[in-house]
Design an enzyme around this catalytic site. Sequence first.
Site, mmCIF file in Angstrom:
data_model
loop_
_atom_site.group_PDB
_atom_site.id
_atom_site.type_symbol
_atom_site.label_atom_id
_atom_site.label_comp_id
_atom_site.label_asym_id
_atom_site.label_seq_id
_atom_site.Cartn_x
_atom_site.Cartn_y
_atom_site.Cartn_z
ATOM 1 N N PRO A 1 0.820 -1.209 0.000
ATOM 2 C CA PRO A 1 0.000 0.000 0.000
ATOM 3 C C PRO A 1 0.857 1.264 0.000
ATOM 4 O O PRO A 1 1.883 1.333 0.676
ATOM 5 C CB PRO A 1 -0.800 -0.114 1.295
ATOM 6 C CG PRO A 1 -0.819 -1.569 1.613
ATOM 7 C CD PRO A 1 0.500 -2.085 1.132
ATOM 8 N N LYS B 1 -1.654 -5.664 5.851
ATOM 9 C CA LYS B 1 -0.387 -5.828 5.121
ATOM 10 C C LYS B 1 0.772 -5.479 6.055
ATOM 11 O O LYS B 1 0.631 -4.643 6.947
ATOM 12 C CB LYS B 1 -0.370 -4.918 3.893
ATOM 13 C CG LYS B 1 -1.553 -5.140 2.958
ATOM 14 C CD LYS B 1 -1.111 -5.676 1.656
ATOM 15 C CE LYS B 1 -2.319 -5.846 0.725
ATOM 16 N NZ LYS B 1 -1.929 -6.260 -0.574
ATOM 17 N N ASN C 1 -8.596 9.227 -3.223
ATOM 18 C CA ASN C 1 -8.804 8.359 -4.376
ATOM 19 C C ASN C 1 -8.218 6.986 -4.056
ATOM 20 O O ASN C 1 -7.095 6.892 -3.553
ATOM 21 C CB ASN C 1 -8.117 8.941 -5.619
ATOM 22 C CG ASN C 1 -8.708 10.276 -6.001
ATOM 23 O OD1 ASN C 1 -9.900 10.383 -6.248
ATOM 24 N ND2 ASN C 1 -7.880 11.304 -6.040
#
Length: 115
Positions: free
Chosen positions: A2, A33, A98
């Site tokens: 990420p 993660k 986003n």
Amino acid sequence: MPTFTVCTNVCRDSMPDTLLSDLTKLLAKATGKPAEYIAIHIMPDQMMSFGDSTDPCAVCSLSSIGKIGGPQNKSYSKLLCDYLTKQMNIPANRVYINFHDLNPANVGWNGSTFA
């Protein structure tokens, strides 16, 4: 892997010293993660407006291989907006995030890709 990017007009001097570490831990827990794969990119002192106002604001993106989608994104949005409001004094209604679900073949790392 990420990656969380924040572009903001908030000045660097007003940000907590623990910002990068805090966001890494927050996202590692939220995404499941490993922290070793989390990348944080903060771009302070940007020339920005939101709704024709230069009050504190941010435009962000969270990209990941998997762990991106409807209910997860709502959870991430709440978590990240709450953090930005508390630590950087950016109201949640002045933040866009986003979300990008990445194909492992399109993400390079360590001389290869995640595919």
